[in-house]
Design a protein around this motif. Structure first.
Motif, PDB file in Angstrom:
ATOM      1  N   ALA A 218      37.413  33.444  43.037  1.00  0.00           N
ATOM      2  CA  ALA A 218      38.714  34.220  43.116  1.00  0.00           C
ATOM      3  C   ALA A 218      38.499  35.225  44.236  1.00  0.00           C
ATOM      4  O   ALA A 218      37.380  35.683  44.336  1.00  0.00           O
ATOM      5  CB  ALA A 218      39.031  34.956  41.735  1.00  0.00           C
ATOM      6  N   THR A 219      39.672  35.604  44.844  1.00  0.00           N
ATOM      7  CA  THR A 219      39.417  36.738  45.923  1.00  0.00           C
ATOM      8  C   THR A 219      40.656  37.630  45.634  1.00  0.00           C
ATOM      9  O   THR A 219      41.464  37.281  44.615  1.00  0.00           O
ATOM     10  CB  THR A 219      39.504  36.153  47.494  1.00  0.00           C
ATOM     11  OG1 THR A 219      40.724  35.691  47.390  1.00  0.00           O
ATOM     12  CG2 THR A 219      38.376  35.214  47.602  1.00  0.00           C
ATOM     13  N   ALA A 220      40.790  38.545  46.465  1.00  0.00           N
ATOM     14  CA  ALA A 220      41.851  39.471  46.334  1.00  0.00           C
ATOM     15  C   ALA A 220      43.177  39.010  46.650  1.00  0.00           C
ATOM     16  O   ALA A 220      44.026  39.221  46.258  1.00  0.00           O
ATOM     17  CB  ALA A 220      41.549  40.623  47.161  1.00  0.00           C
ATOM     18  N   GLU A 221      43.198  37.766  47.520  1.00  0.00           N
ATOM     19  CA  GLU A 221      44.153  37.162  48.119  1.00  0.00           C
ATOM     20  C   GLU A 221      44.719  35.895  47.201  1.00  0.00           C
ATOM     21  O   GLU A 221      45.896  35.652  47.146  1.00  0.00           O
ATOM     22  CB  GLU A 221      43.912  36.437  49.489  1.00  0.00           C
ATOM     23  CG  GLU A 221      43.845  37.773  50.481  1.00  0.00           C
ATOM     24  CD  GLU A 221      42.468  38.175  50.647  1.00  0.00           C
ATOM     25  OE1 GLU A 221      41.658  37.452  49.996  1.00  0.00           O
ATOM     26  OE2 GLU A 221      42.414  39.531  50.818  1.00  0.00           O
ATOM     27  N   ARG A 222      43.966  35.367  46.412  1.00  0.00           N
ATOM     28  CA  ARG A 222      44.174  34.124  45.555  1.00  0.00           C
ATOM     29  C   ARG A 222      43.368  33.997  44.391  1.00  0.00           C
ATOM     30  O   ARG A 222      42.062  34.315  44.260  1.00  0.00           O
ATOM     31  CB  ARG A 222      44.156  33.039  46.276  1.00  0.00           C
ATOM     32  CG  ARG A 222      42.706  32.662  46.972  1.00  0.00           C
ATOM     33  CD  ARG A 222      42.797  31.338  47.926  1.00  0.00           C
ATOM     34  NE  ARG A 222      41.647  31.096  48.569  1.00  0.00           N
ATOM     35  CZ  ARG A 222      41.045  31.665  49.616  1.00  0.00           C
ATOM     36  NH1 ARG A 222      41.705  32.466  50.315  1.00  0.00           N
ATOM     37  NH2 ARG A 222      40.034  31.167  50.259  1.00  0.00           N
ATOM     38  N   ALA A 223      43.594  33.100  43.493  1.00  0.00           N
ATOM     39  CA  ALA A 223      43.018  33.060  42.286  1.00  0.00           C
ATOM     40  C   ALA A 223      41.962  31.946  42.632  1.00  0.00           C
ATOM     41  O   ALA A 223      42.301  31.265  43.519  1.00  0.00           O
ATOM     42  CB  ALA A 223      43.998  32.481  41.076  1.00  0.00           C
ATOM     43  N   GLY A 224      40.988  31.954  41.729  1.00  0.00           N
ATOM     44  CA  GLY A 224      39.861  31.035  41.691  1.00  0.00           C
ATOM     45  C   GLY A 224      40.417  29.693  41.132  1.00  0.00           C
ATOM     46  O   GLY A 224      41.267  29.742  40.290  1.00  0.00           O
TER      47      GLY A 224
END
Length: 199
Positions: A57-63
């Motif tokens: 996961a990142t701040a922009e999208r789910a893992g």
């Protein structure tokens, strides 16, 4: 194999720990509880999950992690499961899927190369865990010491140098890189403790 991509590989083996004599106390051996009367058989699994099937996961999208791959890991029934090509997405999903059967996990994220992540999950406590550099500069190996009911078990989890080539050239590249894999496994073997049952 059903539910797995063509790049995923699965290997399961049985290790029988019988008639192993104590070779004296070492720092590794001293860190492990004494053996008890317990079954003499452990099921050891090794599973290359293919890093492209998951992403952290990142701040922009789910893992995400491929559910079929994660489920296959749980269906192996292994007491100790060595994993290759893991990453943040796989670590989260595998810890959740394996929490009941294999509650003790140690993961090392990829650093230089994306397929270089590696991990080990165990039914029994992992009392020591470290990364070993590849003697040929490819993926690191993982050396772990597991405290089983029959005593210490040393596990060397490897992801040896692959034959990176297209389909037409794969066999010739596989043959030409055999010497690298031979050098790699011999170098890693030399770093092991030699008075502990090992797989």
């Amino acid at each position: 194999m059903g539910g797995m991509t063509h790049r995923s590989r699965l290997l399961a083996a049985y290790l029988v720990l019988a008639g192993c004599k104590d070779a004296g106390e070492t720092p590794d051996r001293a860190a492990v509880e004494p053996p008890t009367s317990a079954p003499l058989q452990l099921k050891i699994g090794s599973y290359n999950v293919f890093y492209g099937n998951a992403e952290a996961a990142t701040a922009e999208r789910a893992g995400f992690a491929d559910p079929d791959t994660v489920n296959q890991a749980g269906l192996l029934g292994a007491d100790v499961l060595a994993l290759q090509e893991t990453n943040g997405g796989f670590e989260s999903a595998l810890r959740q899927r394996l929490a009941r059967e294999l509650p003790h996990c140690r993961f090392h994220p990829p650093t230089r190369l994306l397929p270089g992540g590696i991990g080990l999950c165990s039914r029994y406590p992992i009392v020591k865990d470290e990364l070993l550099d590849s003697p040929v500069g490819w993926f690191p190996a993982q050396r772990s010491l597991v405290s089983t009911p029959r005593g210490p078990l040393q596990v060397l989890n490897v992801h040896l140098k692959p034959a990176v080539a297209d389909q037409a050239e794969w066999w010739s590249v596989h043959r030409s890189t055999r010497v690298d894999r031979d050098r790699e496994i011999k170098g890693l073997h030399a770093s092991l403790a030699h008075d502990v049952p090992t797989i």
